[in-house]
Design an enzyme around this catalytic site. Structure first.
Site, mmCIF file in Angstrom:
data_model
loop_
_atom_site.group_PDB
_atom_site.id
_atom_site.type_symbol
_atom_site.label_atom_id
_atom_site.label_comp_id
_atom_site.label_asym_id
_atom_site.label_seq_id
_atom_site.Cartn_x
_atom_site.Cartn_y
_atom_site.Cartn_z
ATOM 1 N N SER A 142 10.250 -0.260 6.170
ATOM 2 C CA SER A 142 9.033 -0.262 5.343
ATOM 3 C C SER A 142 7.811 -0.004 6.219
ATOM 4 C CB SER A 142 8.881 -1.633 4.661
ATOM 5 O OG SER A 142 7.576 -1.762 4.131
ATOM 6 N N TYR A 155 9.129 -10.434 4.641
ATOM 7 C CA TYR A 155 9.739 -9.137 4.297
ATOM 8 C C TYR A 155 9.519 -8.135 5.430
ATOM 9 C CZ TYR A 155 9.911 -4.618 1.762
ATOM 10 O OH TYR A 155 10.165 -3.330 1.368
HETATM 11 N N1 LIG Z 1 9.140 0.644 -3.437
HETATM 12 C C1 LIG Z 1 8.439 0.550 -2.319
HETATM 13 O O1 LIG Z 1 7.216 0.643 -2.339
HETATM 14 C C2 LIG Z 1 9.155 0.304 -1.010
HETATM 15 C C3 LIG Z 1 8.384 0.344 0.163
HETATM 16 C C4 LIG Z 1 8.985 0.131 1.381
HETATM 17 C C5 LIG Z 1 10.343 -0.117 1.446
HETATM 18 N N2 LIG Z 1 11.093 -0.172 0.302
HETATM 19 C C6 LIG Z 1 12.522 -0.475 0.449
HETATM 20 O O2 LIG Z 1 13.300 0.464 -0.274
HETATM 21 C C7 LIG Z 1 14.503 -0.183 -0.725
HETATM 22 C C8 LIG Z 1 14.678 0.048 -2.211
HETATM 23 O O3 LIG Z 1 13.573 -0.498 -2.903
HETATM 24 P P1 LIG Z 1 13.136 -0.017 -4.370
HETATM 25 O O4 LIG Z 1 11.681 0.065 -4.367
HETATM 26 O O5 LIG Z 1 13.940 1.147 -4.784
HETATM 27 O O6 LIG Z 1 13.556 -1.325 -5.222
HETATM 28 P P2 LIG Z 1 13.957 -1.485 -6.750
HETATM 29 O O7 LIG Z 1 13.498 -0.340 -7.569
HETATM 30 O O8 LIG Z 1 13.511 -2.850 -7.132
HETATM 31 O O9 LIG Z 1 15.579 -1.424 -6.723
HETATM 32 C C9 LIG Z 1 16.272 -2.380 -5.973
HETATM 33 C C10 LIG Z 1 17.749 -2.052 -5.969
HETATM 34 O O10 LIG Z 1 18.411 -2.988 -5.095
HETATM 35 C C11 LIG Z 1 19.373 -3.752 -5.836
HETATM 36 N N3 LIG Z 1 19.359 -5.115 -5.332
HETATM 37 C C12 LIG Z 1 18.348 -6.015 -5.342
HETATM 38 N N4 LIG Z 1 18.723 -7.165 -4.765
HETATM 39 C C13 LIG Z 1 20.020 -6.990 -4.372
HETATM 40 C C14 LIG Z 1 20.969 -7.799 -3.715
HETATM 41 N N5 LIG Z 1 20.695 -9.065 -3.354
HETATM 42 N N6 LIG Z 1 22.193 -7.274 -3.469
HETATM 43 C C15 LIG Z 1 22.492 -6.018 -3.828
HETATM 44 N N7 LIG Z 1 21.651 -5.204 -4.471
HETATM 45 C C16 LIG Z 1 20.419 -5.689 -4.734
HETATM 46 C C17 LIG Z 1 18.973 -3.615 -7.308
HETATM 47 O O11 LIG Z 1 20.143 -3.774 -8.127
HETATM 48 P P3 LIG Z 1 20.111 -4.560 -9.557
HETATM 49 O O12 LIG Z 1 18.989 -3.965 -10.358
HETATM 50 O O13 LIG Z 1 21.465 -4.294 -10.141
HETATM 51 O O14 LIG Z 1 19.903 -6.016 -9.245
HETATM 52 C C18 LIG Z 1 18.411 -2.204 -7.327
HETATM 53 O O15 LIG Z 1 19.462 -1.249 -7.412
HETATM 54 C C19 LIG Z 1 14.372 -1.664 -0.357
HETATM 55 O O16 LIG Z 1 15.081 -1.926 0.838
HETATM 56 C C20 LIG Z 1 12.892 -1.833 -0.144
HETATM 57 O O17 LIG Z 1 12.598 -2.898 0.706
HETATM 58 C C21 LIG Z 1 10.523 0.041 -0.923
#
Ligand SMILES: NC(=O)c1ccc[n+]([C@@H]2O[C@H](COP(=O)([O-])OP(=O)(O)OC[C@H]3O[C@@H](n4cnc5c(N)ncnc54)[C@H](OP(=O)(O)O)[C@@H]3O)[C@@H](O)[C@H]2O)c1
Length: 246
Positions: A142, A155
């Protein structure tokens, strides 16, 4: 057919990665945790587009379930892809938390640690025997590692740990020519991103491109990193944030 496993591949950046990888001819194993309906819908839409995807349940915070998960993966590889191994692992699953250091609870801290650092560590260790020599591991970090953004200290700290772990993976798996890189998103329009109109406008003002990112702008980078064009990139953290606070 190359096969990629994407944790948290049912929504957000993981779902976008799954779609783009499938469109580029990869077989996809995606995992979900609480939301099987989203995973099933994505699998169906990939199949409708002529691709192959399978959804498996996985809680990345539950290390005790990983051996059974490896058995499930081995079975799916045989039945859906006629393979005994796979090519790429994307450690993407995760949740966020906005809470300043002064009020973070031990439970919140442990929950983030389990999913963002301990989970990717032991899941990679568990799946390693199934990854082909010459394979590739991508960990989602991130931009909050580089710029302190108040309210996300645990985080961001665990993401920082994951960036370091990525270099250690590249070092220790080099004997099998398995590469490891991390992709570091900025503010992306997903549920975890927690955007509303006001927050989005504030963030946009901190980004050189003047807007937040879309999930496919992360999925596209990951799919591209997995292609042969990028085969000499190793042990790097690649920020994909539109020029966030530069
Ligand atoms: N969005 C941003 O701005 C951002 C920025 C920096 C980094 N990231 C990183 O990018 C990655 C994806 O984030 P996103 O924004 O796509 O999130 P998101 O839209 O909230 O999706 C999260 C995904 O992870 C799964 N998940 C959550 N908790 C879990 C657990 N304990 N075990 C297994 N699966 C789990 C969810 O599955 P279910 O729905 O089935 O629970 C969903 O498929 C993360 O590592 C996040 O930290 C995101």
């Amino acid at each position: 057919m190359k096969v990629v496993i994407i944790t948290g591949g049912s929504r957000g950046t993981g779902a976008s990665t799954a779609k783009i990888c499938a469109a580029r001819g990869m077989g996809v194993v995606l995992t979900y945790n609480r939301n099987p309906a989203a995973a099933d819908a994505l699998v169906a839409s990939i199949a409708a587009g002529g691709g192959t995807a399978v959804a498996l349940k996985l809680d990345v915070g539950d290390v005790g379930s990983f051996l059974a998960f490896r058995e499930e993966v081995a079975s799916v590889l045989r039945t859906s892809f006629a393979r005994t191994d796979f090519d790429f692992l994307v450690n993407n699953a995760g949740h966020g938390l906005y809470n300043p250091i002064v009020s973070v609870t031990e439970e919140e801290f442990d929950g983030l640690f389990a999913v963002h650092l301990k989970g990717p560590f032991f899941l990679t260790q568990t799946l390693l025997p199934l990854i082909v020599d010459g394979g590739h591991i991508i960990n989602l970090t991130s931009a909050t590692m580089r710029v302190a953004f108040a309210g996300v200290a645990p985080y961001a700290s665990f993401k920082g740990g994951l960036e370091v772990l990525t270099r250690y993976m590249a070092k220790e798996f080099a004997d099998r020519k398995i590469r490891a890189n991390s992709v570091s998103p900025g503010a992306i329009r997903t549920e975890l991103g927690g955007l509303n109109e006001e927050f989005e406008a504030t963030l946009a003002g901190m980004i050189a491109l003047g807007r937040v990112g879309e999930p496919e702008e992360i999925g596209g980078v990951i799919a591209s990193l997995l292609s042969d064009d990028n085969r000499y990139i190793n042990a790097q953290n690649i920020e994909v944030a539109g020029g966030y606070i530069i």
